[in-house]
Design a protein around this motif. Structure first.
Motif, mmCIF file in Angstrom:
data_model
loop_
_atom_site.group_PDB
_atom_site.id
_atom_site.type_symbol
_atom_site.label_atom_id
_atom_site.label_comp_id
_atom_site.label_asym_id
_atom_site.label_seq_id
_atom_site.Cartn_x
_atom_site.Cartn_y
_atom_site.Cartn_z
ATOM 1 N N GLN A 97 0.864 -1.171 0.000
ATOM 2 C CA GLN A 97 0.000 0.000 0.000
ATOM 3 C C GLN A 97 0.905 1.226 0.000
ATOM 4 O O GLN A 97 2.001 1.202 0.567
ATOM 5 N N PRO A 98 0.481 2.325 -0.628
ATOM 6 C CA PRO A 98 1.365 3.493 -0.752
ATOM 7 C C PRO A 98 1.703 4.136 0.588
ATOM 8 O O PRO A 98 2.864 4.425 0.870
ATOM 9 N N TRP A 99 0.691 4.381 1.413
ATOM 10 C CA TRP A 99 0.900 5.103 2.665
ATOM 11 C C TRP A 99 0.639 4.190 3.854
ATOM 12 O O TRP A 99 -0.277 3.353 3.822
ATOM 13 N N TRP A 100 1.427 4.347 4.927
ATOM 14 C CA TRP A 100 1.324 3.509 6.122
ATOM 15 C C TRP A 100 1.200 4.399 7.360
ATOM 16 O O TRP A 100 1.685 5.532 7.374
ATOM 17 N N THR A 101 0.562 3.837 8.386
ATOM 18 C CA THR A 101 0.541 4.491 9.694
ATOM 19 C C THR A 101 1.595 3.823 10.579
ATOM 20 O O THR A 101 1.988 2.675 10.332
ATOM 21 N N THR A 132 13.062 -1.634 -4.562
ATOM 22 C CA THR A 132 12.624 -2.858 -3.882
ATOM 23 C C THR A 132 11.374 -2.616 -3.047
ATOM 24 O O THR A 132 11.138 -1.505 -2.567
ATOM 25 N N ASN A 133 10.582 -3.682 -2.854
ATOM 26 C CA ASN A 133 9.408 -3.591 -1.986
ATOM 27 C C ASN A 133 9.730 -4.067 -0.572
ATOM 28 O O ASN A 133 8.825 -4.283 0.237
ATOM 29 N N ASP A 189 8.160 3.362 -0.896
ATOM 30 C CA ASP A 189 8.709 4.061 -2.060
ATOM 31 C C ASP A 189 8.877 3.152 -3.277
ATOM 32 O O ASP A 189 9.393 3.599 -4.299
ATOM 33 N N SER A 190 8.428 1.882 -3.181
ATOM 34 C CA SER A 190 8.370 1.060 -4.397
ATOM 35 C C SER A 190 7.183 1.475 -5.262
ATOM 36 O O SER A 190 7.080 1.062 -6.422
ATOM 37 N N PHE A 191 6.275 2.292 -4.685
ATOM 38 C CA PHE A 191 5.192 2.891 -5.459
ATOM 39 C C PHE A 191 5.700 4.196 -6.078
ATOM 40 O O PHE A 191 6.570 4.874 -5.515
#
Length: 739
Positions: free
Chosen positions: A554-558, A664-665, A702-704
């Protein structure tokens, strides 16, 4: 009913009633046989009603016994391998009358005059034929049928990409040779071989080799020893965990002279940076890394058409006379009896030291054994044996080419890039008209970072064969790396569209889309979508190339989602301390902040000051920010993240960073705001845009795809902290190569 039954059955009551009126009948029965009894005797009957001799049922019983004995005898012959059918078929090959490279029913019909001999094949009497037929001259049709048979394996079994049908050694070509080089942080501008990009010549020749020697062999191919799949079907590559780590600043060796190129010395094989051979294989993890090319979807929407190929000639005249012995040794290798095969080929080399095919078989066995034992020492021995093959007199051209190509491939596998380059240079000298070898030479130059010479090679190839797709994508790749964005697009695009071997690679889709984005071409996302459909990208937005399957994306994380709440709280509590040390470094006139050098900026000024890189602490840098470094050492999820950095990042007004993705993911990126202008600074990740706040942490993957704008009136300073993806296991964190 009873009388009828007796009459019908011919019982005793019926006989007495039939002879009751005449004494003549009674008297005659005492002196001579009547016609009835004589008929019974003739058929072996007895007076007590029992039949004599073999009855129908007895004959059937004996027939079944004999048939079963025959069946079990046949089973015993096959099971205990009492007859070498391959040798018999090989000897019958001299009676090949229809030119298909073996002896079969059609050949028998021709010899019996029931079918006409093929007009294209000369009539040769059996006694005039050579001791062993050379099936290399068989029509290309036979090759096509064999290739079709290769691809039509049992349903449900994983099919290797480029057919590992005939030689177990070929499977090595499909092990990702991931070079643990120092990757740039954001882009993949350098050429890194995940799976050695090569034309299919080497593999195809080996695939057809065993077929040439044993045309009708139904021997199963044993490749369990060579393919090592985890639960997700990912192939691992190295004998020892990581064999070679070339330095970014390693000086380029002097260009070899012609004599040096012709005579590849033993010094071409470097022995440095080779880890010990005894390595315990780690247990299979739930997720495994998938470098580019390994995660291609099998249902490619545009399957490539198979190219017709000729069978190679691998036997010289002498080797044809010992073909039975060569076949016996090769049979052991094909069955996976590697140690026995090594001994068999060693004995052949001892008896026939000038036999190229025997020595090549020994090299293959050493290659196989190196893979089985995960031994770099054995692989180095195989590399030298391949060279010995090429040094023998009267080596068939195809075998010479195959040996040197295999040597080059194995050298690359060990990280001996310059040794591989020398081998490739010799191949091009020997076969100057083979453009596929020149393409391989171009890759060899790219692997040592010599883009200029690689560019010259591909320009030469394209001047001769302007439609060579392999040369086009690599030439476009080089132009893109030289920031010739618009020029690179047609070469990358046409190269991918050609469908040539080696062009369906995630890096080329990555750079084509990126180039199109930079010139404002809206087709960029079409190519990203195609790259996603073909399995190179996790999604259109997430386009990293060095990935572990199955990780949450997912692009953004908490902070709570990451599980790294303690780290986030520590950063936010101490943000002023971190800020002050960063500003102090900025004030020094030593130029510790270095300009971004990955060609990510459209315009502006962007510099960075790095404290940790690839899990390694920069001691000198930490002298400038000692309290910050001490604070971070409590958190191994970031200091031990070998796929990330910890750094200050300063961006000045008027800066725009192109849309791009990280490599990289396996990591997440934290941004701690330190000096943030009130307006004009923003970051987009995927389709959501956010702004920084002083003393607060933003977390994104930042893999997105992400993009940055700095349109404020003063500088922006943030602190970047990379952490391992929370779903990676401890084993994966230890074993994944650094980026």
């Amino acid at each position: 009913m009873a009388p009828r039954k007796n009459a019908k059955g011919g019982g005793g009551n019926s006989s007495s009633s039939g002879s009751g009126s005449g004494s003549t009948s009674a008297g005659s029965s005492g002196g001579s046989s009547s016609p009835g009894p004589r008929r019974e005797t003739k058929h072996g009957g007895h007076k007590n009603g029992k039949k004599g001799g073999l009855s129908g049922s007895s004959f059937f019983t004996w027939f079944m016994v004999i048939a079963l004995l025959g069946v079990w005898t046949s089973v015993a012959v096959v099971w205990f391998d009492l007859v070498d059918y391959e040798e018999v078929l090989g000897k019958l090959g001299i009676y090949d009358a229809d030119g298909d490279g073996d002896f079969d029913v059609d050949d028998a019909k021709v010899l019996l005059g029931l079918k006409e001999r093929s007009a294209s094949e000369p009539t040769v009497a059996p006694e005039e034929a050579e001791p062993y037929a050379d099936p290399v001259e068989a029509p290309v049709r036979a090759v096509e049928e064999d290739l079709q048979q290769q691809e039509g394996g049992p349903a449900g079994e994983p099919q290797p990409e480029d057919n590992d049908f005939l030689t177990a050694t070929d499977v090595d070509d499909q092990f990702e040779t991931l070079e643990p080089e120092t990757f740039h942080e954001e882009t993949v501008e350098n050429y890194h071989v995940e799976e050695t990009v090569s034309q299919d010549y080497n593999q195809d020749m080996e695939e057809m080799m065993y077929e040439q020697e044993n045309p009708d062999s139904s021997e199963p191919v044993v490749d369990d020893e060579r393919l090592h799949h985890d639960a997700d079907g990912v192939t691992y590559q190295d004998y020892d965990e990581q064999v070679y780590e070339p330095s970014e600043n390693e000086p380029l060796e002097n260009e070899p002279s012609e004599n040096e190129v012709t005579e590849i010395s033993d010094n071409a094989v470097e022995d440095s940076n080779v880890i010990s051979e005894e390595v315990s294989v780690p247990p299979v993890e739930e997720h495994q890394e998938v470098p580019p090319e390994t995660n291609k979807k099998m249902d490619d929407p545009e399957p490539k058409e198979k190219v017709k190929k000729k069978k190679p000639k691998l036997l010289n005249k002498f080797d044809k006379t010992i073909k039975a012995e060569l076949d016996a040794a090769e049979k052991l290798r094909k069955r996976g009896k590697i140690e026995e095969a090594v001994n068999a080929f060693k004995e052949l080399v001892r008896k026939y030291p000038q036999s190229p095919r025997a020595r090549y078989g020994m090299a293959q066995c050493e290659d196989d054994l190196a893979e089985k034992r995960r031994s770099n020492e054995l692989l180095r021995r195989a590399i030298e044996t391949y060279q010995e093959v090429a040094s023998l007199p009267d080596v068939p051209t195809d075998l010479l080419k195959l040996s040197l190509k295999r040597r080059s491939d194995r050298q690359q596998f060990l990280g001996h890039m310059r040794g591989s380059l020398l081998t490739l240079q010799r191949l091009v000298q020997l076969f100057p008209n083979d453009t596929s070898l020149k393409n391989d030479l171009g890759v060899g130059y790219l692997l040592i970072g010599d883009n200029d010479n690689a560019k010259k090679v591909y320009e030469e190839v394209l001047s001769v064969t302007p439609d060579d797709g392999f040369a086009k994508v690599h030439y476009g790749f080089i132009l893109k790396a030289q920031n010739k964005i618009a020029e690179s697009i047609p070469y990358l695009k046409e190269g991918i569209e050609s469908g040539a071997p080696g062009t369906d690679d995630g890096r080329f889709y990555f750079h084509l889309g990126d180039a199109m984005q930079r010139v404002g071409n809206k087709e960029a996302y079409k190519w990203y979508e195609l790259g996603h459909k073909r399995g190179h990208f996790a999604s259109v937005w997430q386009r990293s190339l060095y990935n572990v399957n199955g990780l949450k994306a997912q692009p953004w994380w908490t902070p709570r989602e990451t599980g790294y709440t303690d780290l986030v709280k520590s950063l936010e509590r101490n943000w002023k301390l971190i800020r002050d040390e960063g500003l102090a470094v900025m004030d020094k006139a030593k130029g510790l902040f270095l300009p971004e050098d990955e060609n990510l900026r459209e315009k502006g000024d962007w510099s960075q000051f790095t404290l940790w890189q690839q899990g390694r602490k920069n001691e000198n840098a930490c002298k400038g920010a000692p309290k910050t470094c001490t604070l971070l050492e409590k958190f191994p999820e970031t200091t031990g993240c070998r796929r990330g950095q910890i750094k200050y990042s300063i961006m000045h007004p008027g800066t725009h960073v192109w849309p791009h993705t990280g490599p990289t993911n396996c990591r997440l990126r934290m941004h701690l705001g330190l000096v943030i202008p009130k307006e004009g600074c923003k970051i987009r990740c995927a389709n959501e845009t956010k702004t920084w706040e002083e003393g607060k942490v933003l977390i994104f993957d930042d893999s997105f795809e992400h993009e940055v704008w700095q349109d404020a009136s003063s500088f922006r300073l943030i602190f970047i902290v990379d952490v391992w993806h929370p779903e990676l296991t401890s084993q994966q964190r230890r074993s994944l190569p650094a980026i």
